[in-house]
Design an enzyme around this catalytic site. Sequence first.
Site, short mmCIF file in Angstrom:
data_model
loop_
_atom_site.label_atom_id
_atom_site.label_comp_id
_atom_site.label_asym_id
_atom_site.label_seq_id
_atom_site.Cartn_x
_atom_site.Cartn_y
_atom_site.Cartn_z
N GLY A 45 4.78 5.74 -3.90
CA GLY A 45 4.71 5.72 -2.45
C GLY A 45 5.75 4.76 -1.88
CD GLN A 50 7.48 -0.36 0.50
OE1 GLN A 50 6.95 0.72 0.61
NE2 GLN A 50 7.48 -1.04 -0.63
CB CYS A 92 4.18 -3.54 -3.61
SG CYS A 92 5.04 -3.20 -2.07
CG LEU A 93 8.43 0.93 -5.19
CD1 LEU A 93 9.07 2.18 -4.60
CD2 LEU A 93 8.77 0.81 -6.67
CG HIS A 134 0.14 0.01 -1.18
ND1 HIS A 134 -0.05 -1.02 -2.07
CD2 HIS A 134 1.47 -0.01 -0.84
CE1 HIS A 134 1.13 -1.63 -2.27
NE2 HIS A 134 2.05 -1.04 -1.53
CD GLU A 135 3.25 3.22 0.23
OE1 GLU A 135 4.01 2.53 0.94
OE2 GLU A 135 3.17 3.07 -1.00
CG HIS A 138 4.16 -1.19 3.00
ND1 HIS A 138 4.70 -2.43 2.78
CD2 HIS A 138 3.89 -0.67 1.78
CE1 HIS A 138 4.76 -2.65 1.48
NE2 HIS A 138 4.27 -1.60 0.84
NI NI Z 1 4.09 -1.33 -1.25
#
Ligand code: NI
Length: 189
Positions: A45, A50, A92-93, A134-135, A138
């Site tokens: 995701g 991000q 998380c990226l 989670h997204e 963000h």
């Molecule tokens: Ni994340």
Amino acid sequence: MVREIVIWPDPVLKEIAKPVDRVDDSVKKLLDDMAETMYAADGVGLAAPQVGVLKRVIVIDTSPRQEGQTLLHLVNPEILRTEGVTTYTEGCLSIPGEAEEVERAAKVWVRALGRDGRAFELECEGLLSIAVQHEYDHLQGTLFVDHLSSLKRELIRRRMKKLQAEQKAERAETKAAQVKGAKKHESAL
Ligand code: NI
């Protein structure tokens, strides 16, 4: 085009993203770039903040770890309803190398616009439910570390700062090597 992923604690990750007026070509390009970036980084995701874009745009693909799933585009997502409680060890990226257990709703119902600009609703379970929450976080300027104790969050923050310093030093070294290489080339002429 793969875009650069912003690393926490970059302040852009704390901002609230703005709704998209219309799913036009620039939003489609953003969705496509985000999907490419997510796959290149081996993620399931990615949210627009991000990649430094404060728009309410998300891509998710849990298919590597969940049967029957595919790439999802969610523009202006709304969480309509949640049910139950579950925990999952999330990464998380934007916080590479870190993973912690986070409590989430077990099921969520989400409404969003797709890449074609049409509204759709989706019932999400398992990893997809976690990814949507989670997204969505963000877009609100919230990261999984904000669900942890302040002690854990601080430890992770310190490790991220160290990582960023190392990456900066590496980039400087590469640049210095390139300059040296260029000079060598010049003198060879
Ligand atoms: Ni994340």
